[in-house]
Enzyme design. Structure first.
Site, PDB file in Angstrom:
ATOM      1  N   SER A  13       7.411  -4.832   7.123  1.00  0.00           N
ATOM      2  CA  SER A  13       7.748  -3.654   7.936  1.00  0.00           C
ATOM      3  C   SER A  13       7.681  -4.091   9.383  1.00  0.00           C
ATOM      4  O   SER A  13       6.904  -4.994   9.726  1.00  0.00           O
ATOM      5  CB  SER A  13       6.731  -2.533   7.688  1.00  0.00           C
ATOM      6  OG  SER A  13       6.844  -1.539   8.690  1.00  0.00           O
ATOM      7  N   TYR A  46      -2.072  -0.703   6.918  1.00  0.00           N
ATOM      8  CA  TYR A  46      -0.674  -0.963   6.545  1.00  0.00           C
ATOM      9  C   TYR A  46      -0.121  -2.124   7.374  1.00  0.00           C
ATOM     10  O   TYR A  46       0.424  -3.091   6.835  1.00  0.00           O
ATOM     11  CB  TYR A  46       0.148   0.305   6.769  1.00  0.00           C
ATOM     12  CG  TYR A  46       1.608   0.189   6.385  1.00  0.00           C
ATOM     13  CD1 TYR A  46       1.991   0.081   5.056  1.00  0.00           C
ATOM     14  CD2 TYR A  46       2.606   0.200   7.357  1.00  0.00           C
ATOM     15  CE1 TYR A  46       3.329  -0.017   4.705  1.00  0.00           C
ATOM     16  CE2 TYR A  46       3.946   0.104   7.020  1.00  0.00           C
ATOM     17  CZ  TYR A  46       4.307  -0.009   5.688  1.00  0.00           C
ATOM     18  OH  TYR A  46       5.639  -0.105   5.353  1.00  0.00           O
ATOM     19  N   LYS A  99       0.819  -5.939   5.985  1.00  0.00           N
ATOM     20  CA  LYS A  99       2.211  -6.403   6.094  1.00  0.00           C
ATOM     21  C   LYS A  99       2.286  -7.655   6.981  1.00  0.00           C
ATOM     22  O   LYS A  99       3.095  -8.551   6.734  1.00  0.00           O
ATOM     23  CB  LYS A  99       3.091  -5.286   6.653  1.00  0.00           C
ATOM     24  CG  LYS A  99       3.276  -4.098   5.692  1.00  0.00           C
ATOM     25  CD  LYS A  99       4.079  -4.472   4.462  1.00  0.00           C
ATOM     26  CE  LYS A  99       4.463  -3.254   3.632  1.00  0.00           C
ATOM     27  NZ  LYS A  99       5.292  -3.575   2.471  1.00  0.00           N
TER      28      LYS A  99
HETATM   29  N1  LIG Z   1       9.800   4.161   4.433  1.00  0.00           N
HETATM   30  C1  LIG Z   1       9.758   3.458   5.542  1.00  0.00           C
HETATM   31  O1  LIG Z   1      10.014   3.983   6.639  1.00  0.00           O
HETATM   32  C2  LIG Z   1       9.425   1.987   5.484  1.00  0.00           C
HETATM   33  C3  LIG Z   1       9.547   1.248   6.665  1.00  0.00           C
HETATM   34  C4  LIG Z   1       9.293  -0.121   6.640  1.00  0.00           C
HETATM   35  C5  LIG Z   1       8.939  -0.734   5.458  1.00  0.00           C
HETATM   36  N2  LIG Z   1       8.815   0.005   4.321  1.00  0.00           N
HETATM   37  C6  LIG Z   1       8.460  -0.717   3.095  1.00  0.00           C
HETATM   38  O2  LIG Z   1       9.543  -0.627   2.193  1.00  0.00           O
HETATM   39  C7  LIG Z   1       9.056  -0.689   0.853  1.00  0.00           C
HETATM   40  C8  LIG Z   1       9.594   0.503   0.078  1.00  0.00           C
HETATM   41  O3  LIG Z   1       9.121   1.676   0.704  1.00  0.00           O
HETATM   42  P1  LIG Z   1       9.677   3.147   0.378  1.00  0.00           P
HETATM   43  O4  LIG Z   1       9.565   3.899   1.636  1.00  0.00           O
HETATM   44  O5  LIG Z   1      10.945   3.053  -0.356  1.00  0.00           O
HETATM   45  O6  LIG Z   1       8.499   3.647  -0.582  1.00  0.00           O
HETATM   46  P2  LIG Z   1       8.443   4.893  -1.590  1.00  0.00           P
HETATM   47  O7  LIG Z   1       9.602   5.798  -1.425  1.00  0.00           O
HETATM   48  O8  LIG Z   1       7.055   5.430  -1.426  1.00  0.00           O
HETATM   49  O9  LIG Z   1       8.559   4.172  -3.002  1.00  0.00           O
HETATM   50  C9  LIG Z   1       7.573   3.267  -3.370  1.00  0.00           C
HETATM   51  C10 LIG Z   1       7.978   2.567  -4.649  1.00  0.00           C
HETATM   52  O10 LIG Z   1       6.924   1.654  -4.989  1.00  0.00           O
HETATM   53  C11 LIG Z   1       6.317   2.050  -6.210  1.00  0.00           C
HETATM   54  N3  LIG Z   1       4.888   1.836  -6.083  1.00  0.00           N
HETATM   55  C12 LIG Z   1       4.040   2.419  -5.212  1.00  0.00           C
HETATM   56  N4  LIG Z   1       2.792   1.951  -5.408  1.00  0.00           N
HETATM   57  C13 LIG Z   1       2.876   1.064  -6.422  1.00  0.00           C
HETATM   58  C14 LIG Z   1       1.931   0.257  -7.106  1.00  0.00           C
HETATM   59  N5  LIG Z   1       0.643   0.273  -6.806  1.00  0.00           N
HETATM   60  N6  LIG Z   1       2.368  -0.537  -8.101  1.00  0.00           N
HETATM   61  C15 LIG Z   1       3.673  -0.558  -8.446  1.00  0.00           C
HETATM   62  N7  LIG Z   1       4.609   0.180  -7.845  1.00  0.00           N
HETATM   63  C16 LIG Z   1       4.205   0.979  -6.845  1.00  0.00           C
HETATM   64  C17 LIG Z   1       6.713   3.511  -6.421  1.00  0.00           C
HETATM   65  O11 LIG Z   1       6.811   3.884  -7.785  1.00  0.00           O
HETATM   66  P3  LIG Z   1       5.558   4.464  -8.654  1.00  0.00           P
HETATM   67  O12 LIG Z   1       4.995   5.604  -7.889  1.00  0.00           O
HETATM   68  O13 LIG Z   1       6.164   4.825  -9.958  1.00  0.00           O
HETATM   69  O14 LIG Z   1       4.598   3.326  -8.801  1.00  0.00           O
HETATM   70  C18 LIG Z   1       8.108   3.519  -5.812  1.00  0.00           C
HETATM   71  O15 LIG Z   1       9.051   2.983  -6.722  1.00  0.00           O
HETATM   72  C19 LIG Z   1       7.544  -0.724   0.966  1.00  0.00           C
HETATM   73  O16 LIG Z   1       7.076  -2.039   0.878  1.00  0.00           O
HETATM   74  C20 LIG Z   1       7.285  -0.168   2.350  1.00  0.00           C
HETATM   75  O17 LIG Z   1       6.058  -0.611   2.874  1.00  0.00           O
HETATM   76  C21 LIG Z   1       9.030   1.342   4.309  1.00  0.00           C
END
Ligand SMILES: NC(=O)c1ccc[n+]([C@@H]2O[C@H](COP(=O)([O-])OP(=O)(O)OC[C@H]3O[C@@H](n4cnc5c(N)ncnc54)[C@H](OP(=O)(O)O)[C@@H]3O)[C@@H](O)[C@H]2O)c1
Length: 254
Positions: free
Chosen positions: A145, A158, A162
């Protein structure tokens, strides 16, 4: 126009059931890959698997906890049992359960966030890479991130976890280049997802601050990060390893 072609490739996406992970799974399948979809909840992985099958590709939905090493062992075994190979591994599952000042956080939370965001990705990549090498190498993408590169207030654990995965990405790339395994970090800025909405619900002003912190003055949609993923996953980036690709609407430029 150059088309990304991932036919005959097998990809594994952790956190593939929702948010960016789901967008990646469908993007990889559209490019021709068969996909392993992992998250804690099998039913949501199964729904995405149905979408992949509708695109004419094979899918393996699998319940795995990204912070539990035995669960990741089982995930890798299931992948090899089903497909016999793995070409693209995307460590996408991540967690950011609490958006709060450092003095409000607990050691237990640090452990939990570290295990999912850093330890699990290291473990899965390090167990997968030697096996990927046996079938001609591959591409590993660690989703970090911009918070890991330019850490903001109230996202301490977080950002730290990361940043640690960012460091490990470079070590992986250095150790595995000779095996034909490329390893890169993908650093998105804010995009709409359950994780983003959860942080916005916890901290007044989070949404407005996230928008103001970009040059483009907006939060992205998941599909806007997809081009970077397909680039890193495919041979288009065959001379790219150990780097960090940023898709952040200009967050780091401000
Ligand atoms: N959203 C943002 O603005 C943002 C910005 C920068 C980076 N990111 C990064 O991008 C990635 C995806 O984020 P997102 O925003 O798409 O997240 P999200 O919508 O919260 O989805 C998270 C995904 O990860 C799974 N997950 C969560 N905890 C888990 C665990 N302990 N074991 C296995 N699976 C797990 C969830 O499914 P289950 O609940 O079924 O496990 C879901 O499929 C992450 O690494 C996040 O840090 C996000």
């Amino acid at each position: 126009m150059y088309q990304v072609n991932l036919e005959d490739k097998v990809a594994l996406v952790t956190g593939g059931s929702r948010g960016l992970g789901r967008a990646m799974v469908l993007g990889l399948a559209r490019a021709g890959a068969d996909v392993v979809i992992a998250s804690r909840k099998l039913d949501t992985c199964e729904s995405v698997a149905e979408e992949v099958r509708a695109l004419g590709r094979q899918a393996l939905p699998f319940a795995a906890h990204a912070g539990q090493m035995e669960s990741l062992d089982a995930l890798l075994e299931a992948t090899y049992q089903r497909f016999g190979r793995l070409d693209i591994l995307i460590n996408n599952a991540g967690t950011n359960p609490v958006t709060a000042p450092l003095s409000d956080l607990t050691p237990e939370l640090f452990q939990k966030v570290f295990e999912v965001n850093t330890k699990g990705p290291w473990y899965l990549a390090s167990r997968a890479a030697p096996r990927m090498a046996k079938h001609g190498g591959g591409s590993i993408i660690n989703v970090i991130s911009v918070a890991g590169l330019k850490p903001p207030a109230y996202q301490g654990f977080y950002a730290a976890t990361k940043s640690a995965l960012h460091a490990l990405t470079k070590v992986m790339a250095a150790e595995w280049a000779s095996m034909g395994v490329r390893v890169n970090a993908l650093a998105p800025g804010s995009f709409h997802s359950d994780m983003f909405d959860n942080s916005a619900a916890q901290l007044p002003g989070f949404m407005e601050g996230s928008i103001a912190a970009t040059l483009q003055k907006r939060v992205a949609e998941t599909d806007e990060v997809l081009g970077s993923v397909l680039y890193l996953a495919s041979d288009m980036s065959s001379f790219t390893t150990g780097t960090t690709l940023v898709a952040d609407g200009g967050y780091l430029a401000l």
